[in-house]
Design a protein around this motif. Structure first.
Motif, PDB file in Angstrom:
ATOM      1  N   ASN B  65       0.852  -1.182   0.000  1.00 50.61           N
ATOM      2  CA  ASN B  65       0.000   0.000   0.000  1.00 50.61           C
ATOM      3  C   ASN B  65       0.890   1.235   0.000  1.00 50.61           C
ATOM      4  OD1 ASN B  65      -2.742  -1.229   0.303  1.00 50.61           O
ATOM      5  ND2 ASN B  65      -1.782  -2.103   2.115  1.00 50.61           N
ATOM      6  N   TYR B  66       0.756   2.018  -1.058  1.00 50.71           N
ATOM      7  CA  TYR B  66       1.569   3.216  -1.206  1.00 50.71           C
ATOM      8  C   TYR B  66       0.831   4.363  -0.527  1.00 50.71           C
ATOM      9  CZ  TYR B  66       4.000   0.211  -4.481  1.00 50.71           C
ATOM     10  OH  TYR B  66       4.696  -0.843  -5.042  1.00 50.71           O
ATOM     11  N   CYS B  67       1.258   4.678   0.693  1.00 51.93           N
ATOM     12  CA  CYS B  67       0.526   5.642   1.529  1.00 51.93           C
ATOM     13  C   CYS B  67       0.890   7.077   1.197  1.00 51.93           C
ATOM     14  CB  CYS B  67       0.822   5.385   3.002  1.00 51.93           C
ATOM     15  SG  CYS B  67       0.552   3.684   3.520  1.00 51.93           S
ATOM     16  N   ALA B  68       2.127   7.300   0.810  1.00 49.70           N
ATOM     17  CA  ALA B  68       2.624   8.643   0.515  1.00 49.70           C
ATOM     18  C   ALA B  68       3.871   8.477  -0.331  1.00 49.70           C
ATOM     19  CB  ALA B  68       2.946   9.378   1.809  1.00 49.70           C
ATOM     20  N   PRO B  69       4.196   9.505  -1.136  1.00 49.91           N
ATOM     21  CA  PRO B  69       5.413   9.387  -1.950  1.00 49.91           C
ATOM     22  C   PRO B  69       6.654   9.232  -1.054  1.00 49.91           C
ATOM     23  CG  PRO B  69       4.084  11.282  -2.629  1.00 49.91           C
ATOM     24  CD  PRO B  69       3.503  10.785  -1.341  1.00 49.91           C
ATOM     25  N   VAL B  70       7.520   8.312  -1.413  1.00 48.40           N
ATOM     26  CA  VAL B  70       8.794   8.163  -0.710  1.00 48.40           C
ATOM     27  C   VAL B  70       9.714   9.270  -1.221  1.00 48.40           C
ATOM     28  CG1 VAL B  70      10.769   6.627  -0.345  1.00 48.40           C
ATOM     29  CG2 VAL B  70       8.447   5.671  -0.481  1.00 48.40           C
ATOM     30  N   ALA B  71      10.344   9.972  -0.301  1.00 50.71           N
ATOM     31  CA  ALA B  71      11.247  11.054  -0.693  1.00 50.71           C
ATOM     32  C   ALA B  71      12.625  10.496  -1.033  1.00 50.71           C
ATOM     33  CB  ALA B  71      11.353  12.084   0.424  1.00 50.71           C
ATOM     34  N   GLU B  72      13.382  11.264  -1.776  1.00 47.97           N
ATOM     35  CA  GLU B  72      14.748  10.887  -2.119  1.00 47.97           C
ATOM     36  C   GLU B  72      15.563  10.724  -0.835  1.00 47.97           C
ATOM     37  OE1 GLU B  72      16.233  13.600  -5.132  1.00 47.97           O
ATOM     38  OE2 GLU B  72      18.259  12.769  -4.854  1.00 47.97           O
ATOM     39  N   GLY B  73      16.332   9.667  -0.760  1.00 42.54           N
ATOM     40  CA  GLY B  73      17.222   9.521   0.387  1.00 42.54           C
ATOM     41  C   GLY B  73      16.988   8.241   1.164  1.00 42.54           C
ATOM     42  N   ALA B  74      17.381   8.275   2.430  1.00 42.53           N
ATOM     43  CA  ALA B  74      17.373   7.084   3.280  1.00 42.53           C
ATOM     44  C   ALA B  74      15.963   6.772   3.775  1.00 42.53           C
ATOM     45  CB  ALA B  74      18.299   7.290   4.468  1.00 42.53           C
ATOM     46  N   PHE B  75      15.725   5.502   4.018  1.00 41.76           N
ATOM     47  CA  PHE B  75      14.458   5.089   4.632  1.00 41.76           C
ATOM     48  C   PHE B  75      14.715   3.929   5.588  1.00 41.76           C
ATOM     49  CE2 PHE B  75      14.700   3.062   0.395  1.00 41.76           C
ATOM     50  CZ  PHE B  75      14.737   1.730   0.751  1.00 41.76           C
ATOM     51  N   ASP B  76      13.758   3.737   6.483  1.00 37.20           N
ATOM     52  CA  ASP B  76      13.804   2.608   7.423  1.00 37.20           C
ATOM     53  C   ASP B  76      12.682   1.644   7.103  1.00 37.20           C
ATOM     54  OD1 ASP B  76      15.920   3.520   9.197  1.00 37.20           O
ATOM     55  OD2 ASP B  76      14.512   5.100   9.774  1.00 37.20           O
ATOM     56  N   LEU B  77      12.946   0.367   7.287  1.00 32.00           N
ATOM     57  CA  LEU B  77      11.919  -0.658   7.131  1.00 32.00           C
ATOM     58  C   LEU B  77      11.716  -1.330   8.480  1.00 32.00           C
ATOM     59  CD1 LEU B  77      13.057  -2.344   3.788  1.00 32.00           C
ATOM     60  CD2 LEU B  77      11.203  -0.698   4.109  1.00 32.00           C
ATOM     61  N   ASP B  78      10.513  -1.243   8.983  1.00 32.13           N
ATOM     62  CA  ASP B  78      10.155  -1.905  10.232  1.00 32.13           C
ATOM     63  C   ASP B  78       9.568  -3.264   9.848  1.00 32.13           C
ATOM     64  OD1 ASP B  78       9.497  -2.502  12.792  1.00 32.13           O
ATOM     65  OD2 ASP B  78       8.339  -0.679  13.157  1.00 32.13           O
ATOM     66  N   VAL B  79      10.341  -4.314  10.036  1.00 31.77           N
ATOM     67  CA  VAL B  79       9.977  -5.653   9.560  1.00 31.77           C
ATOM     68  C   VAL B  79       9.504  -6.493  10.743  1.00 31.77           C
ATOM     69  CG1 VAL B  79      10.837  -7.733   8.417  1.00 31.77           C
ATOM     70  CG2 VAL B  79      11.710  -5.486   7.724  1.00 31.77           C
ATOM     71  N   ARG B  80       8.323  -7.082  10.614  1.00 23.80           N
ATOM     72  CA  ARG B  80       7.769  -7.821  11.745  1.00 23.80           C
ATOM     73  C   ARG B  80       7.184  -9.149  11.273  1.00 23.80           C
ATOM     74  NH1 ARG B  80       2.671  -7.148  14.664  1.00 23.80           N
ATOM     75  NH2 ARG B  80       2.073  -5.658  13.057  1.00 23.80           N
ATOM     76  N   LEU B  81       7.628 -10.235  11.894  1.00 20.72           N
ATOM     77  CA  LEU B  81       7.035 -11.546  11.636  1.00 20.72           C
ATOM     78  C   LEU B  81       5.777 -11.629  12.497  1.00 20.72           C
ATOM     79  CD1 LEU B  81       7.038 -14.355  10.378  1.00 20.72           C
ATOM     80  CD2 LEU B  81       8.634 -15.099  12.162  1.00 20.72           C
ATOM     81  N   VAL B  82       4.632 -11.484  11.871  1.00 18.87           N
ATOM     82  CA  VAL B  82       3.361 -11.374  12.610  1.00 18.87           C
ATOM     83  C   VAL B  82       2.918 -12.728  13.132  1.00 18.87           C
ATOM     84  CG1 VAL B  82       0.913 -10.790  12.351  1.00 18.87           C
ATOM     85  CG2 VAL B  82       2.667  -9.333  11.318  1.00 18.87           C
ATOM     86  N   LYS B  83       3.112 -13.762  12.312  1.00 21.09           N
ATOM     87  CA  LYS B  83       2.653 -15.105  12.696  1.00 21.09           C
ATOM     88  C   LYS B  83       3.401 -16.139  11.870  1.00 21.09           C
ATOM     89  CE  LYS B  83      -0.224 -18.438  14.052  1.00 21.09           C
ATOM     90  NZ  LYS B  83      -0.061 -19.025  15.399  1.00 21.09           N
TER      91      LYS B  83
END
Lengths: 272, 272
Positions: B65-83
């Motif tokens: 789901n693309y919630c907002a445009p990703v800006a140029e530069g660094a990003f973080d990914l919050d990765v979670r094993l839900v089940k």
């Protein structure tokens, strides 16, 4: 003022508002093999979103990941508005029971839809009218008996053993609530998971089966659905592949007047 | 031992492992109108999952789901094993930048796929061979130039104004990395978002457009992809409806040998 008797579907998908945590309870009226009917779970999640005080706009997309069978009884819905834009919202919902692990994980997009160029390239499939077709017989699963399925094509035949050559996985049918209920986004959501497993159609037999992930897109907003003012959809579903224990399904839900109301796709586990 | 020069795609989708928070950076080589190409973002999320130490099995489904445009530069990914189940895993990934709001929200299912009855009802579309078709001309968006698109049907024509009658939204084309790269789940994920907006095809013009939600199902696991050993797919895409500023797309990605590798669907915003 008369109090209307609520429809079983509204009972089954009822939720009680919380702050971020909402409550609900599974219904014996919408039960599948070993857990609630996935369409009912999806509609319950959608209802929580639609009743949420921060909700703006109409549902555009809902993806439901069935992580584990939901057990009979109470459940909690952890509802989170992940991101709100000017005219759209992104939501996440997690269903848990008794503080345990996540049983169902969903994401949804809501949008305030604006008038635009409109064009519907998909062909209305058309069918023998609802009234001229016979209802599919009752089944052991209670959820299926809440619906009046009338097959125009591809009525499933269960001979109990797989044919030498697989049959078509395609079906075209009317779907209505057995007790008529005006079509809304909630019933569209549920009906989008109301197709029988495509593997049953292809193999003429019931095999272990479960939807893993379901995505439904809404192509009509509340005003469009009000205009349609119907209690049933003409629905088609088909599969493209079955391979290494997973198969797909894609489907369309049409209003009797020929408007494409929703499209849906799912990937499902099977054992065969 | 020789160090292979990494492919630009591998650069663009590179991630650095964290505990639950992973890091990455947008690439100018896969840039779209105002943000990174959505397929590249989706592949980056998939890469984080595939490299995760708790990952088991192969990707089965990914919804972004693309919630907002990703800006140029660094990003973080919050990765979670839900089940995690015996042979499947449910994941959730949130992309943020600088501790801000969620820009991209994804869920994914991984599965250890088991041998089963196999059946592919979908017809291989077939096409003029890749070598006999001309490459689509270069475009202003850098991401599109990383791919070699060769249209067998439905090459988009941009006359700059909408025709009186909408054109077909269907297209059939070969998609290969411009610099050949062996097809894996990551490139399949990216290619599943590499179709041009269906609205451009129907209207012969570029209009404001953005994917809102994308779902891709993988019908081949790593062993299947190894067997195919290819650097390109034959891909088809079409739309069913455009209404009130949103339209759908559904597509198929085939190996040259005729195996359905992935199916995809998306709902997209447009202004027209």
């Amino acid at each position: 003022m008369l109090t209307k008797t609520p429809h079983l579907f509204d009972d089954a998908t009822a939720v009680t508002a919380g702050d971020s945590r909402w409550q609900g309870r599974t219904s014996p009226d919408y039960w599948a093999f070993v857990a609630p009917f996935g369409g009912c779970t999806a509609a319950t999640i959608l209802r929580a979103l639609m009743q949420h005080p921060q909700r703006a706009g109409d549902p555009l997309a809902l993806t439901v990941n069935y992580c584990a069978p939901v057990a009979e009884g109470a459940f909690d819905l952890d509802v989170r508005l992940v991101k709100a834009n000017r005219s759209s919202q992104h939501w996440s919902v997690e269903m848990t029971q008794g503080g345990g692990e996540v049983a169902t994980l969903a994401t949804s997009v809501f949008a305030e839809r604006r008038p635009s160029w409109s064009h519907q390239p998909a062909d209305f499939p058309g069918a023998v009218p609802f009234e001229q077709l016979r209802s599919y017989p009752k089944l052991a699963m209670t959820w299926a008996n809440q619906y009046d399925f009338r097959f125009a094509e591809g009525e499933p035949k269960f001979s109990g053993s797989a044919p030498k050559e697989p049959s078509s996985a395609y079906s075209k049918m009317w779907i209505a609530d057995r007790v008529p209920r005006k079509l809304d986004a909630l019933s569209l959501m549920s009906m989008s998971d109301a197709f029988f497993g495509r593997v049953f159609h292809a193999r003429h037999e019931l095999v272990p089966f479960g939807t893993v992930s379901l995505t439904t897109y809404f192509h009509a907003d509340a005003a469009d659905l009000d205009t349609e003012d119907t209690t049933r959809v003409l629905a088609t579903a088909d599969a493209k592949t079955f391979h290494k224990s997973y198969g797909d399904q894609h489907g369309e839900l049409w209003s009797p007047s020929g408007r494409l109301l929703a499209t849906t796709t799912q990937i499902a586990y099977f054992k065969a």
